[in-house]
Design a protein around this motif. Structure first.
Motif, PDB file in Angstrom:
ATOM      1  N   VAL A 152       0.870  -1.183   0.000  1.00  0.00           N
ATOM      2  CA  VAL A 152       0.000   0.000   0.000  1.00  0.00           C
ATOM      3  C   VAL A 152       0.903   1.227   0.000  1.00  0.00           C
ATOM      4  O   VAL A 152       1.838   1.307   0.796  1.00  0.00           O
ATOM      5  CB  VAL A 152      -0.904   0.026   1.263  1.00  0.00           C
ATOM      6  N   HIS A 153       0.652   2.153  -0.910  1.00  0.00           N
ATOM      7  CA  HIS A 153       1.472   3.361  -1.036  1.00  0.00           C
ATOM      8  C   HIS A 153       0.526   4.536  -1.273  1.00  0.00           C
ATOM      9  O   HIS A 153      -0.118   4.615  -2.313  1.00  0.00           O
ATOM     10  CB  HIS A 153       2.433   3.176  -2.233  1.00  0.00           C
ATOM     11  N   ARG A 154       0.425   5.388  -0.267  1.00  0.00           N
ATOM     12  CA  ARG A 154      -0.531   6.504  -0.365  1.00  0.00           C
ATOM     13  C   ARG A 154       0.139   7.841  -0.108  1.00  0.00           C
ATOM     14  O   ARG A 154       0.974   7.957   0.791  1.00  0.00           O
ATOM     15  CB  ARG A 154      -1.677   6.304   0.639  1.00  0.00           C
ATOM     16  N   ASP A 206      -6.931   7.631 -10.414  1.00  0.00           N
ATOM     17  CA  ASP A 206      -6.329   7.451  -9.093  1.00  0.00           C
ATOM     18  C   ASP A 206      -7.428   6.953  -8.162  1.00  0.00           C
ATOM     19  O   ASP A 206      -8.493   7.594  -8.093  1.00  0.00           O
ATOM     20  CB  ASP A 206      -5.786   8.798  -8.611  1.00  0.00           C
ATOM     21  N   PRO A 207      -7.267   5.849  -7.444  1.00  0.00           N
ATOM     22  CA  PRO A 207      -6.079   5.002  -7.314  1.00  0.00           C
ATOM     23  C   PRO A 207      -5.922   3.996  -8.467  1.00  0.00           C
ATOM     24  O   PRO A 207      -6.783   3.910  -9.348  1.00  0.00           O
ATOM     25  CB  PRO A 207      -6.350   4.254  -6.002  1.00  0.00           C
ATOM     26  N   GLN A 208      -4.805   3.277  -8.404  1.00  0.00           N
ATOM     27  CA  GLN A 208      -4.531   2.206  -9.361  1.00  0.00           C
ATOM     28  C   GLN A 208      -4.062   0.968  -8.589  1.00  0.00           C
ATOM     29  O   GLN A 208      -3.489   1.087  -7.513  1.00  0.00           O
ATOM     30  CB  GLN A 208      -3.421   2.627 -10.348  1.00  0.00           C
ATOM     31  N   MET A 209      -4.313  -0.200  -9.183  1.00  0.00           N
ATOM     32  CA  MET A 209      -3.858  -1.470  -8.590  1.00  0.00           C
ATOM     33  C   MET A 209      -2.956  -2.177  -9.593  1.00  0.00           C
ATOM     34  O   MET A 209      -3.395  -2.518 -10.690  1.00  0.00           O
ATOM     35  CB  MET A 209      -5.046  -2.382  -8.299  1.00  0.00           C
ATOM     36  N   LEU A 210      -1.723  -2.374  -9.223  1.00  0.00           N
ATOM     37  CA  LEU A 210      -0.785  -3.088 -10.095  1.00  0.00           C
ATOM     38  C   LEU A 210      -0.714  -4.538  -9.616  1.00  0.00           C
ATOM     39  O   LEU A 210      -0.674  -4.786  -8.401  1.00  0.00           O
ATOM     40  CB  LEU A 210       0.625  -2.487  -9.980  1.00  0.00           C
ATOM     41  N   THR A 214       6.039 -12.811 -10.444  1.00  0.00           N
ATOM     42  CA  THR A 214       7.498 -12.925 -10.495  1.00  0.00           C
ATOM     43  C   THR A 214       7.919 -14.252 -11.147  1.00  0.00           C
ATOM     44  O   THR A 214       7.121 -15.182 -11.259  1.00  0.00           O
ATOM     45  CB  THR A 214       8.131 -12.856  -9.084  1.00  0.00           C
ATOM     46  N   ALA A 215       9.189 -14.298 -11.528  1.00  0.00           N
ATOM     47  CA  ALA A 215       9.717 -15.469 -12.247  1.00  0.00           C
ATOM     48  C   ALA A 215       9.535 -16.752 -11.445  1.00  0.00           C
ATOM     49  O   ALA A 215       9.223 -17.801 -11.992  1.00  0.00           O
ATOM     50  CB  ALA A 215      11.197 -15.243 -12.566  1.00  0.00           C
ATOM     51  N   SER A 216       9.695 -16.657 -10.102  1.00  0.00           N
ATOM     52  CA  SER A 216       9.608 -17.880  -9.300  1.00  0.00           C
ATOM     53  C   SER A 216       8.164 -18.236  -8.944  1.00  0.00           C
ATOM     54  O   SER A 216       7.922 -19.253  -8.313  1.00  0.00           O
ATOM     55  CB  SER A 216      10.440 -17.732  -8.021  1.00  0.00           C
ATOM     56  N   GLY A 217       7.203 -17.367  -9.304  1.00  0.00           N
ATOM     57  CA  GLY A 217       5.799 -17.722  -9.106  1.00  0.00           C
ATOM     58  C   GLY A 217       5.099 -17.006  -7.970  1.00  0.00           C
ATOM     59  O   GLY A 217       3.995 -17.396  -7.591  1.00  0.00           O
ATOM     60  N   ALA A 218       5.695 -15.952  -7.414  1.00  0.00           N
ATOM     61  CA  ALA A 218       4.993 -15.160  -6.395  1.00  0.00           C
ATOM     62  C   ALA A 218       4.138 -14.095  -7.089  1.00  0.00           C
ATOM     63  O   ALA A 218       4.383 -13.740  -8.240  1.00  0.00           O
ATOM     64  CB  ALA A 218       5.996 -14.503  -5.457  1.00  0.00           C
ATOM     65  N   LEU A 219       3.139 -13.606  -6.354  1.00  0.00           N
ATOM     66  CA  LEU A 219       2.301 -12.513  -6.864  1.00  0.00           C
ATOM     67  C   LEU A 219       2.431 -11.327  -5.920  1.00  0.00           C
ATOM     68  O   LEU A 219       2.395 -11.498  -4.691  1.00  0.00           O
ATOM     69  CB  LEU A 219       0.833 -12.916  -6.854  1.00  0.00           C
ATOM     70  N   ALA A 220       2.580 -10.128  -6.480  1.00  0.00           N
ATOM     71  CA  ALA A 220       2.597  -8.917  -5.647  1.00  0.00           C
ATOM     72  C   ALA A 220       1.531  -7.967  -6.168  1.00  0.00           C
ATOM     73  O   ALA A 220       1.364  -7.833  -7.389  1.00  0.00           O
ATOM     74  CB  ALA A 220       3.969  -8.256  -5.703  1.00  0.00           C
ATOM     75  N   ASP A 221       0.796  -7.345  -5.253  1.00  0.00           N
ATOM     76  CA  ASP A 221      -0.132  -6.299  -5.682  1.00  0.00           C
ATOM     77  C   ASP A 221       0.291  -4.990  -5.048  1.00  0.00           C
ATOM     78  O   ASP A 221       0.837  -4.966  -3.946  1.00  0.00           O
ATOM     79  CB  ASP A 221      -1.581  -6.644  -5.324  1.00  0.00           C
ATOM     80  N   VAL A 222       0.070  -3.921  -5.788  1.00  0.00           N
ATOM     81  CA  VAL A 222       0.459  -2.587  -5.312  1.00  0.00           C
ATOM     82  C   VAL A 222      -0.746  -1.673  -5.416  1.00  0.00           C
ATOM     83  O   VAL A 222      -1.237  -1.429  -6.520  1.00  0.00           O
ATOM     84  CB  VAL A 222       1.594  -1.976  -6.184  1.00  0.00           C
ATOM     85  N   GLU A 223      -1.235  -1.173  -4.277  1.00  0.00           N
ATOM     86  CA  GLU A 223      -2.237  -0.114  -4.332  1.00  0.00           C
ATOM     87  C   GLU A 223      -1.480   1.196  -4.308  1.00  0.00           C
ATOM     88  O   GLU A 223      -0.739   1.474  -3.367  1.00  0.00           O
ATOM     89  CB  GLU A 223      -3.168  -0.166  -3.112  1.00  0.00           C
ATOM     90  N   ILE A 224      -1.658   1.990  -5.371  1.00  0.00           N
ATOM     91  CA  ILE A 224      -1.053   3.319  -5.363  1.00  0.00           C
ATOM     92  C   ILE A 224      -2.201   4.336  -5.431  1.00  0.00           C
ATOM     93  O   ILE A 224      -3.055   4.267  -6.307  1.00  0.00           O
ATOM     94  CB  ILE A 224      -0.005   3.494  -6.504  1.00  0.00           C
ATOM     95  N   PHE A 225      -2.194   5.227  -4.434  1.00  0.00           N
ATOM     96  CA  PHE A 225      -3.318   6.173  -4.285  1.00  0.00           C
ATOM     97  C   PHE A 225      -2.690   7.507  -3.865  1.00  0.00           C
ATOM     98  O   PHE A 225      -2.196   7.625  -2.747  1.00  0.00           O
ATOM     99  CB  PHE A 225      -4.273   5.625  -3.209  1.00  0.00           C
ATOM    100  N   VAL A 226      -2.669   8.446  -4.786  1.00  0.00           N
ATOM    101  CA  VAL A 226      -1.916   9.674  -4.504  1.00  0.00           C
ATOM    102  C   VAL A 226      -2.793  10.845  -4.039  1.00  0.00           C
ATOM    103  O   VAL A 226      -2.290  11.945  -3.851  1.00  0.00           O
ATOM    104  CB  VAL A 226      -1.039  10.093  -5.719  1.00  0.00           C
ATOM    105  N   ASN A 227      -4.100  10.579  -3.872  1.00  0.00           N
ATOM    106  CA  ASN A 227      -4.974  11.611  -3.296  1.00  0.00           C
ATOM    107  C   ASN A 227      -5.734  11.018  -2.105  1.00  0.00           C
ATOM    108  O   ASN A 227      -6.941  11.206  -1.961  1.00  0.00           O
ATOM    109  CB  ASN A 227      -5.971  12.124  -4.344  1.00  0.00           C
TER     110      ASN A 227
END
Ligand code: ISE
Length: 338
Positions: A152-154, A206-210, A214-227
């Protein structure tokens, strides 16, 4: 004492000048350049009388400048980093190394031709005690094989008219770098989703979810919300096969009052990452080589621009990185070469 020349003393450059002067050992600010001469003069004076330069290339070439810190506008990074490599001087460049893949490639190739490592990219989170703790627990095997990483990145507020891409290239790019660093893995596929935009975002998506695979098979999600309005916050949770570890708002101070416990949120990233910035600078001055390399800078821009393309297309995008240069440029610049 190493004499550092700083190019660009806006928000980040002046903060670096202060840290070099007050909190980092073994270095002083030797020179300052800024497009605004008054700002350069103010920062130089606060840096125990550093010299003011009227031209960035003169600063880079000056015999009394041992290494260069670049905190000017993104589009100028490539030119100055290449000039530092040509002069054989260590350079710490704020992210992005260059906003374009072509620019990053030219830097990686120039450093490769030079033969030893000169470039460090300012992904300061790699020095943040909380992220280091997470990495230590993962490496110790405490939570087993990593499966998921939630970020989470706000930010409280963005300038009106901010391009959709800036959420990724300016902000979420930190999560792209820290995901690779934390998991010691490469991102091989990206998707970007957006909900209805916040009314506070004046037209920006805004916001966005990425979503990153990854190559080894993990999943990462990123919430980016700048307001997000309430303050600056960065947190994450790493989910492994035998446990999870959470990096929560690492603010030591908690207010207990009127039946409630509360923690203060910073207004921006500088207080939150103050210690990370200090350690990053100390590591660089010591020549320890712990910072992100030119290749890391290349990958960050490459993946960020792939995310922008995924945002625009709405589809899933595979990432095919070229081979990293297997060169001596990965060698750390030690004291002797400063
Ligand atoms: C800013 O440019 C930074 O680099 C900060 O670290 C990040 O958290 C923020 O979102 C960006 O706008």
């Amino acid at each position: 004492m190493k004499r550092i020349g700083i190019i660009g003393v806006g928000i980040m450059g002046s903060d670096h000048a202060r840290l070099l002067t007050e909190a980092v050992s073994g270095a002083v600010v030797g020179g300052v350049f800024d497009l605004d001469p008054a700002r350069a003069t103010t920062v130089a004076a606060a840096s125990r009388g550093a010299r003011v330069f009227t031209d960035p290339h003169t600063l880079i070439a000056d015999d009394d400048i041992d290494a260069v810190l670049i905190a000017s506008s993104d589009a100028t990074h490539e030119e100055y980093v290449l000039a530092c490599i040509a002069a054989g001087k260590p350079v710490l460049c704020e992210k992005p190394l260059s906003p374009t893949v072509e620019g990053c490639t030219r830097i990686v190739e120039a450093e490769h031709r030079h033969g030893t490592r000169l470039v460090t990219v300012g992904f300061m989170r790699r020095f943040d005690p909380a992220y280091l703790d997470l990495k230590r627990m993962l490496t110790a095997g405490t939570i087993g094989v990593p499966l998921l990483l939630h970020h989470v990145h706000r930010n409280p507020a963005a300038v009106p008219g901010l391009p959709n891409s800036a959420l990724i290239t300016n902000s979420a790019v930190h999560e792209l770098d820290i995901t690779r660093w934390l998991l010691d893995d490469e991102i091989v596929e990206v998707t970007v989703h957006t909900p209805r935009p916040s009314k506070q975002a004046s037209g920006t998506r805004d916001p966005q979810m990425l979503m990153l695979r990854t190559a080894s098979g993990a999943l990462a999600d990123v919430e980016i919300f700048v307001n997000a309005r309430y303050g600056y916050e960065v947190r994450c949770e790493l989910v492994g096969e035998s446990g999870t570890v959470t990096m929560d708002a690492p603010t030591p101070t908690m207010l207990r009052h009127a039946g409630l416990g509360s923690r203060e949120f910073a207004a921006d990233w500088r207080p939150r990452f103050a210690e990370a910035y200090r350690r990053e600078l100390q590591d660089w001055v010591d020549g320890s080589g712990g910072g992100a390399t030119a290749w890391d800078g290349f990958v960050a821009t490459f993946v960020a621009l792939s995310c922008v393309a995924a945002l625009e297309s709405g589809g899933r995008l595979p990432i095919h990185l070229p081979e990293p240069p297997q060169v001596e440029s990965q060698r750390v610049v030690r004291d002797s070469s400063w």
